[in-house]
Design a protein around this motif. Structure first.
Motif, PDB file in Angstrom:
ATOM      1  N   LEU A   1      -3.134  44.668 -42.097  1.00 21.39           N
ATOM      2  CA  LEU A   1      -3.297  43.259 -42.434  1.00 21.39           C
ATOM      3  C   LEU A   1      -2.067  42.702 -43.141  1.00 21.39           C
ATOM      4  O   LEU A   1      -1.686  41.542 -42.920  1.00 21.39           O
ATOM      5  CB  LEU A   1      -4.534  43.077 -43.316  1.00 21.39           C
ATOM      6  N   GLY A   2      -1.426  43.497 -43.982  1.00 19.73           N
ATOM      7  CA  GLY A   2      -0.220  43.053 -44.680  1.00 19.73           C
ATOM      8  C   GLY A   2       0.930  42.783 -43.730  1.00 19.73           C
ATOM      9  O   GLY A   2       1.628  41.771 -43.859  1.00 19.73           O
ATOM     10  N   ILE A   3       1.135  43.669 -42.781  1.00 16.57           N
ATOM     11  CA  ILE A   3       2.209  43.473 -41.809  1.00 16.57           C
ATOM     12  C   ILE A   3       1.912  42.258 -40.932  1.00 16.57           C
ATOM     13  O   ILE A   3       2.800  41.445 -40.649  1.00 16.57           O
ATOM     14  CB  ILE A   3       2.407  44.748 -40.963  1.00 16.57           C
ATOM     15  N   GLY A   4       0.658  42.117 -40.518  1.00 12.72           N
ATOM     16  CA  GLY A   4       0.279  40.956 -39.713  1.00 12.72           C
ATOM     17  C   GLY A   4       0.439  39.648 -40.470  1.00 12.72           C
ATOM     18  O   GLY A   4       0.915  38.652 -39.916  1.00 12.72           O
ATOM     19  N   ALA A   5       0.068  39.641 -41.744  1.00 16.05           N
ATOM     20  CA  ALA A   5       0.213  38.433 -42.556  1.00 16.05           C
ATOM     21  C   ALA A   5       1.682  38.082 -42.759  1.00 16.05           C
ATOM     22  O   ALA A   5       2.058  36.903 -42.747  1.00 16.05           O
ATOM     23  CB  ALA A   5      -0.476  38.629 -43.904  1.00 16.05           C
ATOM     24  N   PHE A   6       2.543  39.093 -42.932  1.00 16.77           N
ATOM     25  CA  PHE A   6       3.972  38.825 -43.092  1.00 16.77           C
ATOM     26  C   PHE A   6       4.567  38.248 -41.809  1.00 16.77           C
ATOM     27  O   PHE A   6       5.349  37.297 -41.862  1.00 16.77           O
ATOM     28  CB  PHE A   6       4.714  40.093 -43.497  1.00 16.77           C
ATOM     29  N   ILE A   7       4.207  38.793 -40.677  1.00 15.00           N
ATOM     30  CA  ILE A   7       4.703  38.263 -39.403  1.00 15.00           C
ATOM     31  C   ILE A   7       4.239  36.821 -39.226  1.00 15.00           C
ATOM     32  O   ILE A   7       5.013  35.946 -38.813  1.00 15.00           O
ATOM     33  CB  ILE A   7       4.257  39.159 -38.231  1.00 15.00           C
ATOM     34  N   LEU A   8       2.976  36.546 -39.554  1.00 13.93           N
ATOM     35  CA  LEU A   8       2.458  35.185 -39.457  1.00 13.93           C
ATOM     36  C   LEU A   8       3.209  34.245 -40.406  1.00 13.93           C
ATOM     37  O   LEU A   8       3.550  33.121 -40.034  1.00 13.93           O
ATOM     38  CB  LEU A   8       0.964  35.168 -39.778  1.00 13.93           C
ATOM     39  N   LEU A   9       3.495  34.702 -41.602  1.00  8.40           N
ATOM     40  CA  LEU A   9       4.240  33.902 -42.569  1.00  8.40           C
ATOM     41  C   LEU A   9       5.645  33.576 -42.064  1.00  8.40           C
ATOM     42  O   LEU A   9       6.106  32.435 -42.168  1.00  8.40           O
ATOM     43  CB  LEU A   9       4.331  34.638 -43.900  1.00  8.40           C
ATOM     44  N   VAL A  10       6.330  34.544 -41.493  1.00 14.44           N
ATOM     45  CA  VAL A  10       7.681  34.319 -40.976  1.00 14.44           C
ATOM     46  C   VAL A  10       7.652  33.343 -39.800  1.00 14.44           C
ATOM     47  O   VAL A  10       8.490  32.441 -39.710  1.00 14.44           O
ATOM     48  CB  VAL A  10       8.336  35.662 -40.573  1.00 14.44           C
ATOM     49  N   VAL A  11       6.677  33.482 -38.917  1.00 17.61           N
ATOM     50  CA  VAL A  11       6.583  32.590 -37.755  1.00 17.61           C
ATOM     51  C   VAL A  11       6.274  31.167 -38.197  1.00 17.61           C
ATOM     52  O   VAL A  11       6.889  30.209 -37.711  1.00 17.61           O
ATOM     53  CB  VAL A  11       5.518  33.113 -36.765  1.00 17.61           C
ATOM     54  N   VAL A  12       5.342  31.010 -39.124  1.00 16.46           N
ATOM     55  CA  VAL A  12       4.973  29.666 -39.576  1.00 16.46           C
ATOM     56  C   VAL A  12       6.147  28.979 -40.265  1.00 16.46           C
ATOM     57  O   VAL A  12       6.408  27.797 -40.028  1.00 16.46           O
ATOM     58  CB  VAL A  12       3.739  29.729 -40.500  1.00 16.46           C
ATOM     59  N   THR A  13       6.878  29.711 -41.099  1.00 19.21           N
ATOM     60  CA  THR A  13       8.023  29.088 -41.774  1.00 19.21           C
ATOM     61  C   THR A  13       9.161  28.773 -40.801  1.00 19.21           C
ATOM     62  O   THR A  13       9.943  27.860 -41.049  1.00 19.21           O
ATOM     63  CB  THR A  13       8.549  29.975 -42.915  1.00 19.21           C
ATOM     64  N   ALA A  14       9.263  29.508 -39.710  1.00 17.04           N
ATOM     65  CA  ALA A  14      10.297  29.212 -38.722  1.00 17.04           C
ATOM     66  C   ALA A  14       9.928  27.989 -37.883  1.00 17.04           C
ATOM     67  O   ALA A  14      10.812  27.235 -37.456  1.00 17.04           O
ATOM     68  CB  ALA A  14      10.516  30.418 -37.815  1.00 17.04           C
ATOM     69  N   VAL A  15       8.650  27.766 -37.667  1.00 13.95           N
ATOM     70  CA  VAL A  15       8.204  26.661 -36.820  1.00 13.95           C
ATOM     71  C   VAL A  15       8.182  25.338 -37.584  1.00 13.95           C
ATOM     72  O   VAL A  15       8.515  24.290 -37.021  1.00 13.95           O
ATOM     73  CB  VAL A  15       6.801  26.966 -36.239  1.00 13.95           C
ATOM     74  N   LEU A  16       7.809  25.375 -38.860  1.00 14.05           N
ATOM     75  CA  LEU A  16       7.733  24.139 -39.638  1.00 14.05           C
ATOM     76  C   LEU A  16       9.123  23.541 -39.837  1.00 14.05           C
ATOM     77  O   LEU A  16      10.082  24.262 -40.102  1.00 14.05           O
ATOM     78  CB  LEU A  16       7.104  24.411 -41.005  1.00 14.05           C
ATOM     79  N   PRO A  17       9.217  22.217 -39.722  1.00 11.91           N
ATOM     80  CA  PRO A  17      10.526  21.592 -39.938  1.00 11.91           C
ATOM     81  C   PRO A  17      10.888  21.597 -41.426  1.00 11.91           C
ATOM     82  O   PRO A  17      10.029  21.475 -42.292  1.00 11.91           O
ATOM     83  CB  PRO A  17      10.332  20.169 -39.430  1.00 11.91           C
ATOM     84  N   SER A  18      12.164  21.717 -41.698  1.00 11.39           N
ATOM     85  CA  SER A  18      12.610  21.671 -43.087  1.00 11.39           C
ATOM     86  C   SER A  18      12.664  20.213 -43.539  1.00 11.39           C
ATOM     87  O   SER A  18      12.980  19.317 -42.753  1.00 11.39           O
ATOM     88  CB  SER A  18      13.975  22.325 -43.233  1.00 11.39           C
ATOM     89  N   PRO A  19      12.360  19.967 -44.798  1.00  3.87           N
ATOM     90  CA  PRO A  19      12.358  18.573 -45.268  1.00  3.87           C
ATOM     91  C   PRO A  19      13.778  18.018 -45.342  1.00  3.87           C
ATOM     92  O   PRO A  19      14.723  18.720 -45.663  1.00  3.87           O
ATOM     93  CB  PRO A  19      11.751  18.667 -46.660  1.00  3.87           C
ATOM     94  N   THR A  20      13.893  16.748 -44.995  1.00  2.93           N
ATOM     95  CA  THR A  20      15.196  16.104 -45.071  1.00  2.93           C
ATOM     96  C   THR A  20      15.352  15.463 -46.444  1.00  2.93           C
ATOM     97  O   THR A  20      14.435  14.819 -46.944  1.00  2.93           O
ATOM     98  CB  THR A  20      15.352  15.046 -43.980  1.00  2.93           C
ATOM     99  N   ILE A  21      16.502  15.622 -47.029  1.00  3.55           N
ATOM    100  CA  ILE A  21      16.776  15.046 -48.341  1.00  3.55           C
ATOM    101  C   ILE A  21      17.725  13.879 -48.150  1.00  3.55           C
ATOM    102  O   ILE A  21      18.831  14.034 -47.617  1.00  3.55           O
ATOM    103  CB  ILE A  21      17.399  16.123 -49.274  1.00  3.55           C
ATOM    104  N   GLU A  22      17.270  12.733 -48.564  1.00  2.72           N
ATOM    105  CA  GLU A  22      18.091  11.543 -48.438  1.00  2.72           C
ATOM    106  C   GLU A  22      19.027  11.444 -49.637  1.00  2.72           C
ATOM    107  O   GLU A  22      18.611  11.631 -50.768  1.00  2.72           O
ATOM    108  CB  GLU A  22      17.197  10.307 -48.364  1.00  2.72           C
ATOM    109  N   LYS A  23      20.280  11.142 -49.348  1.00  2.40           N
ATOM    110  CA  LYS A  23      21.247  10.941 -50.412  1.00  2.40           C
ATOM    111  C   LYS A  23      21.475   9.459 -50.633  1.00  2.40           C
ATOM    112  O   LYS A  23      21.706   8.713 -49.696  1.00  2.40           O
ATOM    113  CB  LYS A  23      22.567  11.634 -50.056  1.00  2.40           C
ATOM    114  N   HIS A  24      21.383   9.034 -51.863  1.00  4.31           N
ATOM    115  CA  HIS A  24      21.548   7.615 -52.198  1.00  4.31           C
ATOM    116  C   HIS A  24      22.896   7.354 -52.775  1.00  4.31           C
ATOM    117  O   HIS A  24      23.488   8.057 -53.468  1.00  4.31           O
ATOM    118  CB  HIS A  24      20.460   7.153 -53.168  1.00  4.31           C
TER     119      HIS A  24
END
Length: 60
Positions: free
Chosen positions: A37-60
């Motif tokens: 379960l630990g290995i499966g959860a880590f793989i799921l965590l890596v996949v989810v973080t790779a798929v989610l877009p990174s937040p854009t930071i606006e510079k003022h």
């Protein structure tokens, strides 16, 4: 390095969860189940973080 520490934390927390849930259900602790379960959860965590877009930071 973030993947190494991520794996360590996920592995430990999943084993803790497996132990506590097994104790509540009166099931003996099984290291192989927690590891799987630990290995499966880590793989799921890596996949989810790779798929989610990174937040854009606006510079003022």
């Amino acid at each position: 390095m973030k993947y190494v520490w991520g794996f360590v934390w996920v592995f430990l927390l999943i084993h803790m969860l497996t132990y506590v849930a097994g104790s509540m259900l009166a099931v003996p602790y099984n290291f192989a189940t927690g590891s799987t379960l630990g290995i499966g959860a880590f793989i799921l965590l890596v996949v989810v973080t790779a798929v989610l877009p990174s937040p854009t930071i606006e510079k003022h």
